[in-house]
Design a protein around this motif. Structure first.
Motif, PDB file in Angstrom:
ATOM      1  N   PHE A   1      32.278  25.319 -59.117  1.00 42.03           N
ATOM      2  CA  PHE A   1      32.532  26.361 -59.824  1.00 42.03           C
ATOM      3  C   PHE A   1      31.292  27.365 -59.331  1.00 42.03           C
ATOM      4  O   PHE A   1      31.427  28.155 -60.314  1.00 42.03           O
ATOM      5  CB  PHE A   1      33.307  26.171 -60.979  1.00 42.03           C
TER       6      PHE A   1
ATOM      7  N   PHE B   1      35.731  32.955 -59.532  1.00 41.88           N
ATOM      8  CA  PHE B   1      37.118  33.682 -59.602  1.00 41.88           C
ATOM      9  C   PHE B   1      36.960  35.015 -59.158  1.00 41.88           C
ATOM     10  O   PHE B   1      37.746  36.403 -59.780  1.00 41.88           O
ATOM     11  CB  PHE B   1      37.337  33.824 -61.632  1.00 41.88           C
TER      12      PHE B   1
ATOM     13  N   LEU C   1      45.136  25.503 -62.956  1.00 39.20           N
ATOM     14  CA  LEU C   1      44.723  26.680 -63.392  1.00 39.20           C
ATOM     15  C   LEU C   1      45.760  28.521 -62.623  1.00 39.20           C
ATOM     16  O   LEU C   1      45.487  29.032 -63.367  1.00 39.20           O
ATOM     17  CB  LEU C   1      43.702  27.040 -62.387  1.00 39.20           C
TER      18      LEU C   1
ATOM     19  N   LEU D   1      44.313  35.285 -66.747  1.00 37.01           N
ATOM     20  CA  LEU D   1      42.538  34.637 -66.667  1.00 37.01           C
ATOM     21  C   LEU D   1      42.773  33.641 -68.179  1.00 37.01           C
ATOM     22  O   LEU D   1      42.777  33.146 -68.730  1.00 37.01           O
ATOM     23  CB  LEU D   1      41.376  35.310 -66.778  1.00 37.01           C
TER      24      LEU D   1
ATOM     25  N   ALA E   1      43.169  29.564 -68.447  1.00 36.41           N
ATOM     26  CA  ALA E   1      42.445  28.528 -69.280  1.00 36.41           C
ATOM     27  C   ALA E   1      43.458  27.913 -70.261  1.00 36.41           C
ATOM     28  O   ALA E   1      43.292  26.440 -70.849  1.00 36.41           O
ATOM     29  CB  ALA E   1      41.493  29.754 -69.859  1.00 36.41           C
TER      30      ALA E   1
ATOM     31  N   LEU F   1      35.047  24.036 -71.077  1.00 41.97           N
ATOM     32  CA  LEU F   1      35.613  24.367 -69.793  1.00 41.97           C
ATOM     33  C   LEU F   1      35.154  26.237 -70.417  1.00 41.97           C
ATOM     34  O   LEU F   1      35.175  27.011 -69.388  1.00 41.97           O
ATOM     35  CB  LEU F   1      37.046  24.018 -70.095  1.00 41.97           C
ATOM     36  N   THR F   2      34.798  25.929 -71.216  1.00 42.19           N
ATOM     37  CA  THR F   2      34.470  27.502 -71.689  1.00 42.19           C
ATOM     38  C   THR F   2      33.154  27.793 -70.983  1.00 42.19           C
ATOM     39  O   THR F   2      33.260  29.348 -70.344  1.00 42.19           O
ATOM     40  CB  THR F   2      33.721  27.554 -72.907  1.00 42.19           C
TER      41      THR F   2
ATOM     42  N   MET G   1      34.263  28.810 -67.691  1.00 47.53           N
ATOM     43  CA  MET G   1      35.482  30.206 -66.680  1.00 47.53           C
ATOM     44  C   MET G   1      34.286  31.292 -66.882  1.00 47.53           C
ATOM     45  O   MET G   1      34.445  32.293 -66.247  1.00 47.53           O
ATOM     46  CB  MET G   1      36.401  30.210 -67.944  1.00 47.53           C
TER      47      MET G   1
ATOM     48  N   ALA H   1      32.179  31.273 -63.864  1.00 50.97           N
ATOM     49  CA  ALA H   1      32.989  31.316 -62.617  1.00 50.97           C
ATOM     50  C   ALA H   1      33.398  32.897 -62.504  1.00 50.97           C
ATOM     51  O   ALA H   1      33.499  33.347 -61.363  1.00 50.97           O
ATOM     52  CB  ALA H   1      34.114  30.284 -62.471  1.00 50.97           C
ATOM     53  N   THR H   2      33.679  33.575 -63.623  1.00 48.09           N
ATOM     54  CA  THR H   2      33.382  34.548 -64.079  1.00 48.09           C
ATOM     55  C   THR H   2      32.679  36.008 -63.928  1.00 48.09           C
ATOM     56  O   THR H   2      33.193  37.386 -63.854  1.00 48.09           O
ATOM     57  CB  THR H   2      35.184  34.787 -64.740  1.00 48.09           C
TER      58      THR H   2
ATOM     59  N   ILE I   1      38.290  32.889 -74.893  1.00 49.61           N
ATOM     60  CA  ILE I   1      38.302  31.794 -74.212  1.00 49.61           C
ATOM     61  C   ILE I   1      38.202  31.235 -74.463  1.00 49.61           C
ATOM     62  O   ILE I   1      39.545  29.637 -75.002  1.00 49.61           O
ATOM     63  CB  ILE I   1      37.916  32.015 -73.035  1.00 49.61           C
TER      64      ILE I   1
END
Length: 783
Positions: A295, A354, A512, A543, A547, A560-561, A564, A567-568, A577
């Motif tokens: 990621f 992303f 996702l 998005l 999530a 994971l927060t 994300m 990745a964004t 998120i």
């Protein structure tokens, strides 16, 4: 595994009665073992331990009967009985044996401790580089094979669609997908079955202290890489990012040892790190490097290793893991930039990016917070439903689809059905969008006019990673609501059916993609209800939906927060998120366990969670200890040691060493603990008291590390009749300070010692510190 009462009735008062002679079926449906009926638990009952043998609180006679059954070769499948743990797993020795040899070495290298630390950093750098290169190889091969398959199918679909040959187009598509999937499944099923799936549950268990056969071998890495390439190109509802965590862990395990036991090649380097404690730390770094390469999220990789992987942590380990993650991202970025023709443009930090969101146009307001919470609730419910369905399907597979040939057939069937469902949905949707102004990687004109492309076909035909990015960033109006609804429904069940196949694949990207589809549909509905308000952009809600869905399935929050956000490339959406993920986890945990924990439980792996089971708070160590324990004297006869190691009724990994008078039966107190592996090495090198003058050199710690991790079985060591009469002095090799607890210690306290210190053995002594009441417990049986 979440509820210890399902595995062991600690109080022994709630064991369900079973009729004598009832056959417990194996998970694969191949019959089972005849188990005696459980009896009422008394203080004379005990928890018998033997290479992670069965766990049941029965009386002595019953346990002896179970032990006889354990003597047979361990089955490939596990008995599906809630009172039994798997017979094929052992614990790892995370606690260093601080014997005289170890302490002498530590004092000797004290002056060169800086050199050892430098080697650790070098190993972490090598882990990052190799993990990044493996990720590059997967990405480049998948891209080229997918482009080739796209071109072949597109040309034939366009050709035969014009002539009405829809059946041939469908047959061609399904055949190509099934062929790729078949090859990938054959490789996994017949060469290395442990390479199936994402490998994340296995790595979690390894870092928790469970030795899973073949989980970090070179052959597993090769099969994993080849399998994931064929699975993704085969059009399955899978992603290529999940297996990167397993791949990074394998690379770390191999690099840190300075040799390959599979290739039988020893480079004579990094010998100091050949033990479970050091290897565990590097495997943690490898798992983090895998997330980082997948990621482009170095910080997310560190947090993933902390939240989902490593059981033991310290500040120095944090820095080394972050360094490995950073090197992995940089390596992948550099190589892919050169491959894409932009050597100075480091714009490819991970296998999936992303893309950046325009936060100025797509910001969020406080009025949207309840909407995000609601999306988290939906994600938690859908995630729990996904896990429950997959659990039932996995149980069916374990019982009835256990042969490799059947596993390959099922994988081919799923590949063909996925292609067929996609083709039928494309034919039914007719969702045509103008090609101009869209940045679609593989536009397909199927059933659309010139200058248009079929959005349903593009969503199914693209790799899942590119479909996620399209759902995030395509302008409003790019997808018909009916298209998104049909796609969400079908892809949900296809992804649920696919996870657990005998193929190498991950669940991150399918989760996702499902969430992005229903999240974008949710955004479209909001836009229609608000009259096209600018804040109701469907990409932003795609998005949040992604999530929510991923959080509801895997139950990750902190890591994971950050993943994300990295990745964004946007910190703006960090709070929503986080809010969505926490809500999804809380709601999902109310209905079912996370997917990884569920699969760990289905495999009956003795996984220790963070907290002691609720049912254990009224118990003490006395009530769960194993007795009697086979003990050794400080100076013991070789024949006694050989017989003890050969006796599978006492098939323990470690043995207490006591000080006792050989002429009497009186037993004195604890003096130390010696491991089975150490005794085998001593017997192999004939370290006997009578031969002390004949031994050319003193045994060193290197001799034990050379045999690690595959110590020879006792049956392979020849001991003559004369040698059986010799004596062996264990003083130099035993651990003189093993961890002990009084017999009145509470079980939660014992649990915390196992969990925090990474123990495999814990000796329980009476108030006189004598062996007459000695027992021990193995950490993996605590669950």
């Amino acid at each position: 595994m979440a509820n210890v009462a399902k595995k062991v009735s600690w109080s022994g008062l709630d064991l369900a009665e079973e009729p004598m002679g009832e056959v417990t079926p194996l998970l694969n449906g191949t019959g089972g073992t005849v188990l005696p009926p459980p009896r009422q638990f008394t203080h004379s009952s005990f928890l018998r331990i033997g290479r992670l043998s069965t766990v049941d609180l029965d009386d002595d006679d019953d346990v002896r009967e179970l032990e006889v059954d354990v003597l047979r070769p361990f089955p490939n499948e596990i008995p599906h009985n809630e009172k039994l743990l798997s017979l094929k797993y052992e614990s790892l020795d995370y606690d260093n044996s601080e014997n005289q040899l170890f302490l002498e070495e530590e004092r000797r290298i004290n002056h060169t401790a800086q050199t050892v630390e430098i080697k650790r950093w070098i190993i972490c750098a090598m882990i990052g580089i190799l993990t990044g290169l493996v990720a590059c190889f997967i990405d480049i091969v998948v891209e080229n094979l997918a482009r080739l398959k796209y071109q072949v199918v597109k040309d034939n679909i366009d050709k035969f669609t014009e002539t009405g040959g829809l059946s041939f187009s469908l047959l061609l598509w399904a055949t190509m997908n099934a062929s790729f999937v078949m090859v990938g499944s054959i490789i996994v099923a017949f060469i290395e079955p442990v390479a199936a799936g994402s490998g994340i549950p296995q790595i979690k268990c390894y870092l928790n202290g469970v030795k899973i056969p073949h989980v970090v071998r070179l052959k597993t890495l090769v099969v994993k890489v080849c399998g994931v390439i064929l699975s993704v190109v085969g059009g399955l509802a899978v992603g290529k990012e999940g297996p990167m965590i397993h791949s990074g862990a394998i690379i770390a395990a191999g690099i840190s040892q300075g040799r390959s036991t599979s290739l039988k090649k020893d480079f004579k380097i990094f010998e100091y790190f050949r033990r479970d404690t050091e290897k565990r730390d590097f495997v943690s770094a490898g798992a983090a490097a895998g997330v980082s390469a997948a990621f482009g999220a170095p910080v997310g990789g560190v947090l993933f290793s902390l939240e989902e992987g490593a059981s033991f942590w310290n500040q120095f380990l944090t820095w080394r893991i972050f360094f490995a993650s950073m090197i992995s991202t940089f390596t992948l970025n550099s190589v892919l930039s050169v491959y894409n023709g932009n050597p100075w443009d480091l714009s490819s930090p991970g296998l999936i990016n992303f893309g950046r969101f325009d936060t100025e146009k797509m910001g969020y307001t406080i009025q949207e917070i309840p909407i995000f919470i609601f999306m988290g609730v939906v994600g938690g419910i859908l995630g729990a439903m996904f896990n429950a369905l997959n659990c039932c399907l996995t149980m069916f597979r374990i019982r009835y689809i256990h042969r490799p040939c059947l596993q390959v057939v099922e994988a081919m069937l799923v590949g063909a059905v996925t292609a067929t469902v996609g083709f039928v949905m494309i034919y039914c949707s007719r969702d045509c969008q103008p090609l101009q102004g869209n940045t679609v990687a593989h536009p397909l004109q199927l059933f659309c006019a010139d200058g248009e492309y079929n959005s349903m076909a593009t969503t199914f035909f693209n790799t899942p990673e590119k479909s996620v990015v399209s759902l995030f960033h395509d302008p409003p109006g790019s997808y018909n609501p009916m298209t998104l609804g049909m796609f969400t429904l079908m892809y949900f069940f296809l992804a649920c059916w696919t996870y657990g196949l005998t193929v190498s694949a991950g669940v991150f990207i399918p989760s996702l993609l499902i969430g992005a589809a229903w999240g974008r549909l949710f955004g479209i509905a909001l836009s229609l209800m608000t009259g096209g308000a600018i804040w109701a952009d469907p990409g932003k809600y795609a998005l949040m939906g992604a999530a929510a869905q991923l959080g509801g399935i895997v139950r990750m929050t902190l890591s994971l927060t950050v993943i994300m956000m990295e990745a964004t490339g946007s910190v703006t959406y960090g709070f929503p998120i986080m809010l969505v993920l926490m809500t999804a986890k809380i709601v999902g945990d109310y209905f079912a366990e996370g997917l990884y924990d569920m699969h760990i439980q289905l495999q009956s792996i003795p996984f220790l969670h963070w907290e002691a089971p609720v049912t254990s708070h009224s118990l003490t160590a006395r009530e769960v200890m194993s007795t009697p324990v086979t003990c050794l004297r400080r100076v013991e006869k070789v024949g006694t040691i050989v017989d003890m190691l050969s006796d599978t009724a006492s098939n323990h990994n470690g043995f207490p060493v006591v000080e006792s008078n050989p002429d009497t039966t009186q037993v004195a107190g604890l003096r130390g603990l010696v491991l089975r592996s150490q005794l085998i090495v001593l017997l192999k090198h004939k370290v006997f008291v009578e031969r002390a003058s004949l031994i050319q050199r003193r045994l060193k710690l290197k001799d034990f590390r050379d045999a690690y991790p595959r110590f020879p079985p006792i049956q392979s060591i020849h001991v003559s009749q004369d040698e059986r009469e010799c004596m062996m002095d264990l003083t130099e090799f035993m651990n003189p300070s093993p961890y002990t607890v009084p017999q009145e210690a509470s079980l939660p306290r014992v649990f915390k010692l196992f969990r925090a210190l990474g123990l495999r053995h814990l000796v329980v002594v009476d108030n006189r510190n004598e062996v007459s009441s000695w027992q021990w417990v193995l950490d993996r049986e605590m669950e």
